[in-house]
Design a protein around this motif. Structure first.
Motif, PDB file in Angstrom:
ATOM      1  N   UNK A  48      50.984 -46.649 -57.652  1.00 32.99           N
ATOM      2  CA  UNK A  48      51.112 -47.777 -58.574  1.00 32.99           C
ATOM      3  C   UNK A  48      51.704 -48.971 -57.842  1.00 32.99           C
ATOM      4  N   UNK A  49      51.087 -50.114 -58.028  1.00 34.68           N
ATOM      5  CA  UNK A  49      51.591 -51.337 -57.412  1.00 34.68           C
ATOM      6  C   UNK A  49      52.203 -52.198 -58.502  1.00 34.68           C
ATOM      7  N   UNK A  50      53.195 -52.957 -58.114  1.00 31.10           N
ATOM      8  CA  UNK A  50      53.845 -53.848 -59.061  1.00 31.10           C
ATOM      9  C   UNK A  50      53.611 -55.285 -58.639  1.00 31.10           C
ATOM     10  N   UNK A  51      53.381 -56.129 -59.623  1.00 29.31           N
ATOM     11  CA  UNK A  51      53.118 -57.535 -59.360  1.00 29.31           C
ATOM     12  C   UNK A  51      54.062 -58.369 -60.211  1.00 29.31           C
ATOM     13  N   UNK A  52      54.544 -59.457 -59.651  1.00 28.21           N
ATOM     14  CA  UNK A  52      55.365 -60.367 -60.435  1.00 28.21           C
ATOM     15  C   UNK A  52      54.547 -60.876 -61.605  1.00 28.21           C
ATOM     16  N   UNK A  53      55.164 -60.923 -62.748  1.00 30.23           N
ATOM     17  CA  UNK A  53      54.423 -61.349 -63.921  1.00 30.23           C
ATOM     18  C   UNK A  53      54.552 -62.856 -64.080  1.00 30.23           C
TER      19      UNK A  53
END
Ligand SMILES: [Zn+2]
Ligand SMILES: [Zn+2]
Length: 130
Positions: A73-78
């Motif tokens: 799972x990758x996380x991205x700034x919202x």
């Protein structure tokens, strides 16, 4: 936007660990996995701290998760509150937000409850396509 301002905007306590991790997100324009973050931290953090920080970021909405088969799972700034398309490149394996392409106007059938959404397109990104 600086890490400290961002934490403040989300009413989160400013801690060194949170600032360091947020800085990494602010410098990246692609999604980052837990391991990507660990690799980029100058001072080694234990996995539990990174996990906890990401959990807080996710719950408060600073980042959003994007998952794809075959990768963590990758996380991205919202940056966009609206749902939007994501793109996974099969060459560089980066996942990025296509925040300009927003998803709206759909409704799930009765009885279905959304937990999260991905809207993932798989292909070759513009950099690898050059
Ligand atoms: Zn690529
Ligand atoms: Zn996104």
């Amino acid at each position: 936007m600086k890490a400290k301002e961002l934490l403040d905007n989300y009413n989160l306590y400013i801690t060194e660990g949170r600032v360091n991790i947020l800085d990494i997100f602010l410098k990246s324009n692609v999604g980052l996995s837990e391991k990507d973050i660990q690799d980029r931290l100058s001072k080694k953090s234990d996995r539990a701290t990174i996990y906890r920080t990401l959990k807080v970021f996710k719950e408060t909405g600073i980042v959003h998760p994007v998952s794809a088969e075959g990768s963590a799972t990758k996380y991205v700034l919202k940056k966009e509150p609206q749902e939007h398309l994501h793109f996974k490149c099969t060459k560089c394996r980066n996942i990025s937000c296509l925040a300009d392409i927003q998803i709206s106007g759909y409704e799930l059938p009765q009885g279905y409850k959304k937990i999260e959404s991905n809207f993932l397109i798989i292909g070759i990104c513009n950099e690898c396509n050059n």
